[in-house]
Design an enzyme around this catalytic site. Sequence first.
Site, PDB file in Angstrom:
ATOM      1  N   HIS A  12       0.812  -1.232   0.000  1.00 42.01           N
ATOM      2  CA  HIS A  12       0.000   0.000   0.000  1.00 42.01           C
ATOM      3  C   HIS A  12       0.847   1.285   0.000  1.00 42.01           C
ATOM      4  O   HIS A  12       0.540   2.236   0.725  1.00 42.01           O
ATOM      5  CB  HIS A  12      -0.989  -0.023   1.194  1.00 42.01           C
ATOM      6  N   HIS A  59      -1.609   4.967   9.660  1.00 43.62           N
ATOM      7  CA  HIS A  59      -0.263   5.557   9.776  1.00 43.62           C
ATOM      8  C   HIS A  59      -0.311   6.946  10.405  1.00 43.62           C
ATOM      9  O   HIS A  59       0.489   7.817  10.058  1.00 43.62           O
ATOM     10  CB  HIS A  59       0.401   5.667   8.408  1.00 43.62           C
ATOM     11  N   HIS A 192      10.049  -3.946   3.954  1.00 46.62           N
ATOM     12  CA  HIS A 192      10.549  -2.582   3.813  1.00 46.62           C
ATOM     13  C   HIS A 192      10.829  -1.979   5.179  1.00 46.62           C
ATOM     14  O   HIS A 192      10.220  -2.340   6.170  1.00 46.62           O
ATOM     15  CB  HIS A 192       9.637  -1.667   2.978  1.00 46.62           C
ATOM     16  N   GLU A 239       4.045  -4.947   8.595  1.00 49.25           N
ATOM     17  CA  GLU A 239       2.654  -4.781   8.127  1.00 49.25           C
ATOM     18  C   GLU A 239       2.091  -6.092   7.572  1.00 49.25           C
ATOM     19  O   GLU A 239       0.876  -6.220   7.398  1.00 49.25           O
ATOM     20  CB  GLU A 239       2.583  -3.702   7.030  1.00 49.25           C
TER      21      GLU A 239
HETATM   22  C1  DHB Z   1       6.159   3.509   1.990  1.00 44.35           C
HETATM   23  C2  DHB Z   1       5.601   2.268   2.290  1.00 44.35           C
HETATM   24  C3  DHB Z   1       4.542   2.155   3.198  1.00 44.35           C
HETATM   25  O1  DHB Z   1       3.971   0.978   3.586  1.00 44.35           O
HETATM   26  C4  DHB Z   1       3.996   3.293   3.770  1.00 44.35           C
HETATM   27  O2  DHB Z   1       2.920   3.152   4.579  1.00 44.35           O
HETATM   28  C5  DHB Z   1       4.550   4.545   3.497  1.00 44.35           C
HETATM   29  C6  DHB Z   1       5.635   4.654   2.597  1.00 44.35           C
HETATM   30  C7  DHB Z   1       7.273   3.652   1.002  1.00 44.35           C
HETATM   31  O3  DHB Z   1       7.901   2.653   0.595  1.00 44.35           O
HETATM   32  O4  DHB Z   1       7.531   4.786   0.567  1.00 44.35           O
HETATM   33 FE    FE Z   2       2.518   1.301   5.318  1.00 48.85          FE
END
Ligand code: DHB
Ligand code: FE
Length: 279
Positions: A12, A59, A192, A239
């Site tokens: 997302h 978030h 990530h 997540e």
């Molecule tokens: C990014 C990924 C995310 O899951 C998020 O909530 C905000 C930013 C990203 O990779 O930029």
């Molecule tokens: Fe996120």
Amino acid sequence: MAKIVGCITTSHVPAIGGAIAKGLQQDPYWKPFFDGFPHVREWLAKVKPDVVVLVYNDHGLNFFLDKMPTFAIGAADSYSNADEGWGIPQTAPFQGDSELSWHLIEHLVKEDFDLTTCQEMAVDHAFTLPMALCWPDQKWPVRVVPVVVNTVQAPLPSAARCYKLGQALARAIESWPGDQRVVVMGTGGLSHQLDGERAGFINKDFDEKFMASMVDDPAWATKYSTAELVELSGTQGVELLNWMVARGTLPEKVRKEHANYHIPISNTATGLMVLEPAG
Ligand code: DHB
Ligand code: FE
């Protein structure tokens, strides 16, 4: 009784909203990601859901660090997005299903899952962008029930607890009188990390194992503590707990209808799966 016709799990990343706004779906950077979705839309046209129960993490739009429920659920008749500061256009508002929400709440509380009930709730990119990827015209043909998991501020719920929440959610949905067809979505991940010394961290090997487990071994990730999942997938990769809730709503045996995986979109290894109950 209502029926769960399948699950969609997807990343997302906010930048997706910018790419949609700029029409970059065929751009070489974006194409491998967006190419995952036409098949999802064909599948949705076939299974024709009435309702989407969408499991995600907020978030900081609806819950900030001062008040952080471990699990929360919307009980409103409509949900809107708002400016999150990413510079992306807001989506059209979503029609809720407060009757179904209250049925789920009653059932889940009886099963000792005491979710925070939200009769007003703003939904952030983790909700709006997966919906916009599924229905690009943003004329949402489904009612929605948002379910929020804290994947943001320690202590996080365990993967085992998230999987069990999914199983309870399935029993709750399937005891809803009527013949509604329900798709459960889980958003976020895959690996990530946006902050700290490991910013930019991606773990393809773990992501591939996790996606395989979603098909054949759904409790696989429950052998890890949340700290271990952060270690393996990154501070935001965790997540994937939202995927565990969604997967828990399906029986042990599923059929993989579709999958896509692409590195990177922004800082994220993106994953996409469509799973159906087997048989
Ligand atoms: C990014 C990924 C995310 O899951 C998020 O909530 C905000 C930013 C990203 O990779 O930029
Ligand atoms: Fe996120």
